[in-house]
Scaffold this active site. Sequence first.
Site, PDB file in Angstrom:
ATOM      1  N   HIS A 230     -36.534 -40.300 -17.418  1.00 46.64           N
ATOM      2  CA  HIS A 230     -36.114 -41.429 -16.235  1.00 46.64           C
ATOM      3  C   HIS A 230     -35.749 -42.904 -16.790  1.00 46.64           C
ATOM      4  CE1 HIS A 230     -36.177 -38.342 -13.082  1.00 46.64           C
ATOM      5  NE2 HIS A 230     -37.429 -38.124 -13.650  1.00 46.64           N
TER       6      HIS A 230
ATOM      7  N   CYS B 220     -30.093 -10.340 -28.582  1.00 42.22           N
ATOM      8  CA  CYS B 220     -31.100 -10.849 -29.565  1.00 42.22           C
ATOM      9  C   CYS B 220     -32.561 -10.257 -29.074  1.00 42.22           C
ATOM     10  CB  CYS B 220     -31.110 -12.207 -29.813  1.00 42.22           C
ATOM     11  SG  CYS B 220     -31.827 -13.238 -28.065  1.00 42.22           S
TER      12      CYS B 220
ATOM     13  N   SER C 255     -44.015 -35.431 -11.434  1.00 38.96           N
ATOM     14  CA  SER C 255     -42.697 -36.435 -12.066  1.00 38.96           C
ATOM     15  C   SER C 255     -43.043 -37.807 -11.809  1.00 38.96           C
ATOM     16  CB  SER C 255     -41.572 -36.057 -11.406  1.00 38.96           C
ATOM     17  OG  SER C 255     -40.574 -36.346 -11.865  1.00 38.96           O
TER      18      SER C 255
ATOM     19  N   ILE D 113     -36.019 -34.657 -17.821  1.00 42.41           N
ATOM     20  CA  ILE D 113     -34.973 -36.133 -17.860  1.00 42.41           C
ATOM     21  C   ILE D 113     -36.102 -36.961 -18.329  1.00 42.41           C
ATOM     22  CG2 ILE D 113     -34.342 -37.993 -16.215  1.00 42.41           C
ATOM     23  CD1 ILE D 113     -33.210 -35.677 -14.333  1.00 42.41           C
TER      24      ILE D 113
ATOM     25  N   VAL E  20     -60.789 -22.553 -20.249  1.00 36.42           N
ATOM     26  CA  VAL E  20     -62.052 -23.066 -19.996  1.00 36.42           C
ATOM     27  C   VAL E  20     -62.579 -22.672 -18.548  1.00 36.42           C
ATOM     28  CG1 VAL E  20     -63.040 -25.443 -19.549  1.00 36.42           C
ATOM     29  CG2 VAL E  20     -61.225 -25.033 -21.288  1.00 36.42           C
TER      30      VAL E  20
ATOM     31  N   SER F  55     -37.021 -30.829 -15.273  1.00 34.28           N
ATOM     32  CA  SER F  55     -35.602 -30.958 -15.392  1.00 34.28           C
ATOM     33  C   SER F  55     -35.375 -31.818 -16.682  1.00 34.28           C
ATOM     34  CB  SER F  55     -35.391 -32.253 -14.319  1.00 34.28           C
ATOM     35  OG  SER F  55     -35.538 -31.414 -12.969  1.00 34.28           O
TER      36      SER F  55
ATOM     37  N   THR G 163     -46.067 -26.135 -16.636  1.00 32.53           N
ATOM     38  CA  THR G 163     -45.231 -27.000 -15.911  1.00 32.53           C
ATOM     39  C   THR G 163     -44.272 -27.718 -16.977  1.00 32.53           C
ATOM     40  OG1 THR G 163     -46.390 -27.354 -14.039  1.00 32.53           O
ATOM     41  CG2 THR G 163     -44.655 -28.998 -14.537  1.00 32.53           C
TER      42      THR G 163
ATOM     43  N   GLU H 116     -55.946 -24.346 -24.498  1.00 29.98           N
ATOM     44  CA  GLU H 116     -54.672 -23.859 -23.911  1.00 29.98           C
ATOM     45  C   GLU H 116     -55.007 -22.649 -23.365  1.00 29.98           C
ATOM     46  OE1 GLU H 116     -52.155 -25.179 -22.069  1.00 29.98           O
ATOM     47  OE2 GLU H 116     -51.925 -22.984 -21.383  1.00 29.98           O
TER      48      GLU H 116
HETATM   49  C1  LIG Z   1     -39.200 -29.106 -11.180  1.00 28.93           C
HETATM   50  C2  LIG Z   1     -39.555 -30.113 -11.858  1.00 28.93           C
HETATM   51  C3  LIG Z   1     -38.762 -31.105 -12.478  1.00 28.93           C
HETATM   52  C4  LIG Z   1     -39.376 -31.994 -13.198  1.00 28.93           C
HETATM   53  N1  LIG Z   1     -38.498 -33.088 -13.671  1.00 28.93           N
HETATM   54  C5  LIG Z   1     -39.055 -33.840 -14.283  1.00 28.93           C
HETATM   55  C6  LIG Z   1     -38.249 -34.878 -15.175  1.00 28.93           C
HETATM   56  O1  LIG Z   1     -37.053 -34.508 -15.082  1.00 28.93           O
HETATM   57  N2  LIG Z   1     -38.620 -35.845 -15.838  1.00 28.93           N
HETATM   58  C7  LIG Z   1     -40.191 -36.148 -15.702  1.00 28.93           C
HETATM   59  O2  LIG Z   1     -40.555 -36.924 -16.434  1.00 28.93           O
HETATM   60  N3  LIG Z   1     -40.832 -35.048 -15.078  1.00 28.93           N
HETATM   61  C8  LIG Z   1     -40.465 -34.023 -14.381  1.00 28.93           C
HETATM   62  N4  LIG Z   1     -41.391 -33.338 -14.105  1.00 28.93           N
HETATM   63  C9  LIG Z   1     -42.765 -33.372 -13.993  1.00 28.93           C
HETATM   64  C10 LIG Z   1     -43.321 -33.082 -15.374  1.00 28.93           C
HETATM   65  O3  LIG Z   1     -42.680 -31.860 -15.642  1.00 28.93           O
HETATM   66  C11 LIG Z   1     -44.956 -33.098 -15.450  1.00 28.93           C
HETATM   67  O4  LIG Z   1     -45.217 -34.353 -14.921  1.00 28.93           O
HETATM   68  C12 LIG Z   1     -45.489 -32.748 -16.860  1.00 28.93           C
HETATM   69  O5  LIG Z   1     -44.750 -31.711 -17.408  1.00 28.93           O
HETATM   70  C13 LIG Z   1     -46.986 -32.497 -16.686  1.00 28.93           C
HETATM   71  O6  LIG Z   1     -47.303 -32.019 -17.892  1.00 28.93           O
HETATM   72  P1  LIG Z   1     -48.956 -31.451 -17.989  1.00 28.93           P
HETATM   73  O7  LIG Z   1     -49.283 -31.430 -19.461  1.00 28.93           O
HETATM   74  O8  LIG Z   1     -49.651 -32.269 -17.038  1.00 28.93           O
HETATM   75  O9  LIG Z   1     -48.957 -30.264 -17.240  1.00 28.93           O
HETATM   76  P2  LIG Z   1     -48.763 -28.728 -17.889  1.00 28.93           P
HETATM   77  O10 LIG Z   1     -47.492 -28.661 -18.326  1.00 28.93           O
HETATM   78  O11 LIG Z   1     -48.813 -27.836 -16.711  1.00 28.93           O
HETATM   79  O12 LIG Z   1     -49.834 -28.482 -18.821  1.00 28.93           O
HETATM   80  C14 LIG Z   1     -51.338 -28.262 -18.127  1.00 28.93           C
HETATM   81  C15 LIG Z   1     -51.682 -27.097 -19.153  1.00 28.93           C
HETATM   82  O13 LIG Z   1     -53.003 -26.892 -18.793  1.00 28.93           O
HETATM   83  C16 LIG Z   1     -53.317 -25.652 -19.035  1.00 28.93           C
HETATM   84  N5  LIG Z   1     -54.768 -25.149 -18.266  1.00 28.93           N
HETATM   85  C17 LIG Z   1     -54.821 -25.295 -17.076  1.00 28.93           C
HETATM   86  N6  LIG Z   1     -56.077 -24.845 -16.756  1.00 28.93           N
HETATM   87  C18 LIG Z   1     -56.788 -24.683 -17.851  1.00 28.93           C
HETATM   88  C19 LIG Z   1     -57.995 -24.161 -18.093  1.00 28.93           C
HETATM   89  N7  LIG Z   1     -58.837 -24.036 -17.399  1.00 28.93           N
HETATM   90  N8  LIG Z   1     -58.275 -23.879 -19.605  1.00 28.93           N
HETATM   91  C20 LIG Z   1     -57.148 -24.300 -20.630  1.00 28.93           C
HETATM   92  N9  LIG Z   1     -56.068 -24.630 -20.221  1.00 28.93           N
HETATM   93  C21 LIG Z   1     -55.914 -24.607 -18.958  1.00 28.93           C
HETATM   94  C22 LIG Z   1     -52.234 -24.799 -18.549  1.00 28.93           C
HETATM   95  O14 LIG Z   1     -52.086 -23.500 -18.847  1.00 28.93           O
HETATM   96  C23 LIG Z   1     -51.081 -25.831 -18.760  1.00 28.93           C
HETATM   97  O15 LIG Z   1     -50.530 -25.362 -20.114  1.00 28.93           O
HETATM   98  C24 LIG Z   1     -40.733 -32.142 -13.167  1.00 28.93           C
HETATM   99  C25 LIG Z   1     -41.541 -31.349 -12.702  1.00 28.93           C
HETATM  100  C26 LIG Z   1     -41.157 -30.131 -11.779  1.00 28.93           C
HETATM  101  C27 LIG Z   1     -42.275 -29.029 -11.346  1.00 28.93           C
END
Ligand SMILES: Cc1cc2nc3c(=O)[nH]c(=O)nc-3n(C[C@H](O)[C@H](O)[C@H](O)COP(=O)(O)OP(=O)(O)OC[C@H]3O[C@@H](n4cnc5c(N)ncnc54)[C@H](O)[C@@H]3O)c2cc1C
Lengths: 478, 420
Positions: free
Chosen positions: A50, A440, A337, A48, A173, A46, A41, A32
Amino acid sequence: MNYDVTIIGGGVIGCAIARELARYRLGVILLEKECEVGFGTSKSNSGIIHAGHHSATDTLKGRLEWAGNQKWDSLCAALGFGFERIGELTVAFTPEERATLERLLTSGRAKGVSGLEIWEPARLRREEPNLSHDIIAALHAPTAGVVNPYEACFTLIESARANGVHVAVDYRVEVLSRGEDGWTVKGTGPDVASRFVVNAAGIFADKVAAMAGVGTFRIHPRKGEEYLLDKRLRGFVKRIIFPLPTATSKGILVIPTFDGTLMVGPTAHETEDRSDITTTLPGSDEVFESVRRVVPGISERDCIAEFAGLRAAAEGEDFIIGPTAAKGFINVAGIQSPGLTAAPAIAEMVAEILADEGMDMVARDDFVPAVPPHVRFATLPLDEQVRLAGDDPRYGRIVCRCEHISERETVDAIHRGAHTLDGIKFRTRAGMGRCQGGFCSWRCMELLARERGVPITEITKRGGGSWVIRRREDGEKP
Amino acid sequence: MITGQATQLKGRYDVVVAGGGPAGLAAALGAREQGAQRILVVDREREAGGILWQCIHAGFGLHHFKEELTGPEYAQRYLEQVLEKEIDVLTDTFVADIDRDRRLKLMTGREGIRVIEANAVVLAMGARERTRGAVRIPGTRPAGVMTAGFAQKVVNLHGYLPGRRAVILGSGDIGLIMARRLTLEGIEVAGVFEIMPHANGLSRNIVQCLHDFDIPLYLSHTVAEIHGRERVEKVTVAPVDAQMRPIPGKAWDIDCDTLLLSIGLIPENELSRQLGVRLDPVTNGPIVSSGMETTMDGVFAGGNVVHIHDLVDFVSQESLLAGRNAGLYVTGNRPPTDNIRLSPGENVAYCVPHTISSERPHTIYLRVRRPMEKCSIRFGTVLEKKLSYVFPAEMVTLTVQPKFLENFHGDALSVDVVAR
Ligand SMILES: Cc1cc2nc3c(=O)[nH]c(=O)nc-3n(C[C@H](O)[C@H](O)[C@H](O)COP(=O)(O)OP(=O)(O)OC[C@H]3O[C@@H](n4cnc5c(N)ncnc54)[C@H](O)[C@@H]3O)c2cc1C
């Protein structure tokens, strides 16, 4: 060191995959780039889970949404993060909108989503008296829930680690190369070799895929702004409130978070800049204007904090999950999402893909599903509090006065992985209340410095260059 | 440094004071003066004295002690009296809850969780600073955005620096004081930006903290955006239009790594709310009688928890009164109830207390909504007092003697500030 699987990205997707793979006799490492998992992200959404009836079943995300939804109860039972099925209401203002509710009801039932029901105004007034009286009907979905998404990430990774998964943070990475018997990963830490690479890099997943030579898709980030309201409004609405999309708004929600505070948002605007997590004046106007239509009692005066997150939307708007032309490189991309909702189902799907791709998946008989329980001191009954604080007076020493978080809980958070002020905040809620850390922050910094044995000037808000205070330099006046 | 320490926590007290800042200490002394026996002051910090410890500048006590003291000196004088009067002070202890039977739940770092009973309670929890969320500043959320009070604590109590180059949003007194402090510490202050057309701090602070150090004050300006991902890198500032919205065409950027917020104080009334005390929506503090008693029997309040004061001297004075009345209450000498309600009228935002008695003299505190010159304050038709000017940032204090109310037989008096 040689691993079976390298997971790139420690969002909720990477963390869920790591924990799922921890069930098997595999060597797994998660890399990470941020200083803690969940700081992309996955902490800015949110929250939720769903209900399952909104998206169509002919898409991958539609299928994984309902499958994921059903896995959260057992996950929560094992890991103890904040999760509750509070239900949701989709509201209709016009007869046309009401017809849309009927359609959602029918398709949801066809999918197998249980408990769907249309509420007439009388029921609605009784259950949710603060909704606009212009609402003529609402679709109630009891399967919808809210989760503390960062807690889900932290406990998933804690569980994965406890079962042998390695985790490297501050590891970005940068280069992927394919050799005879697998991949070499290079970046801001020691090289890592593994047979498989799982790309769970969120909004950077297209860049990581390109590193593997399979840059076949593009992520176009879509920003969402959210606004948190003072806890005085606790209980003002009890369920998640969804409007139907209108010509002017994609649907701004009112979300009673697991911790009881209301949150309103998100907006949805395309952005070119992958670091753009700014909140804006137009965004705030859009949110509060839309919300007022549905819950007239909410205003911007109640706002205590705001944030924005980026949805990792891919062309075609669906999830991209599966093996690629590059052998051993598996994409888990385009996870916009409902990615959070789908995460546990996505993790299981990735395990199946690995098996299909030739990985020998032998279940471990010593897998421990649960992590030690988290004490939420402020929510315990008085006699229990008296007992705990009698054994350890650090439960009696207050760190966060808004959320009533004790020193002991803060120290526990540090020992369970918090490296930064945000790390403490998202584990304990210290700093999330109405004073937003005014009280805090200093106490948390002192505890971080003490427990980690580092000077207080090295404590950051969220790693990297996010320093908080500095020492006077030699020769600096006065 | 001397502070009192409760040697042994008792199960019941005559008066428990929640908060050991200047308000709480004065209230405890007031209660003792009126014969209350067992008195306890509870404070969540490691030392009683409240915000005064970090206010190392002079300017305290001019009214009360008739000399100019620093914050710590002012606190010290009160703490010495508190010790001398054998008032118990329990620090490192948080009042987590007060119920209607005046049982207080204490979280203590030494003794864990304790529930104690009080015959009377004085609320003296002070105020907290408004934060970024309350004004919704667009942009990123980097480190380096902090309240002026936090920066003051970092510099004055702990000897560290909050940054290298700062912009200050809001012209509240703490912000002004910190503009000077940071300059003295070698940190450049690029300017103070105030959204209102007038400053929010005391005139003497504008002169002594800004003018004397050539720090510019921009009225009707605000911070329109914060930039920087990890740490603040710059801010966009702009003049505002009549709706207080930044005018985009006139905005400019300032490089800085620190943004201090001095955008107001909010009375800290979580406990009061839990308890069910009625609050005034303008002050955000409890509605109080002339004896500083809240709408709940035996619960008194004084200082910034009631309304935001400019000077600690008035906090002490008001809280002394609250404490005295708590003392009278527990010794069974409570004075007759008030018979006249004060209602804020023309150009008056609020008055404290909310009710008075035609039998006794009173000190009335009030704030105006907008500046005015050559004006007078009117209490109905019974009393008029001339003032050369009034200013929202400066609290107006005046006394009303019972003789003026002799021929008044109504139950409400309108308080107005009008041009002469
Ligand atoms: C405003 C908003 C509201 C949402 N609400 C909902 C909801 O209510 N319900 C729901 O189901 N979904 C919701 N979503 C969608 C949900 O948040 C995402 O689908 C989910 O968090 C995606 O997770 P992830 O692990 O793919 O992405 P991320 O959490 O972004 O994780 C990716 C990780 O990869 C790391 N990374 C990237 N490049 C590299 C690299 N080269 N080397 C090492 N690490 C790297 C990043 O630092 C990051 O920590 C929402 C999204 C948004 C933006």
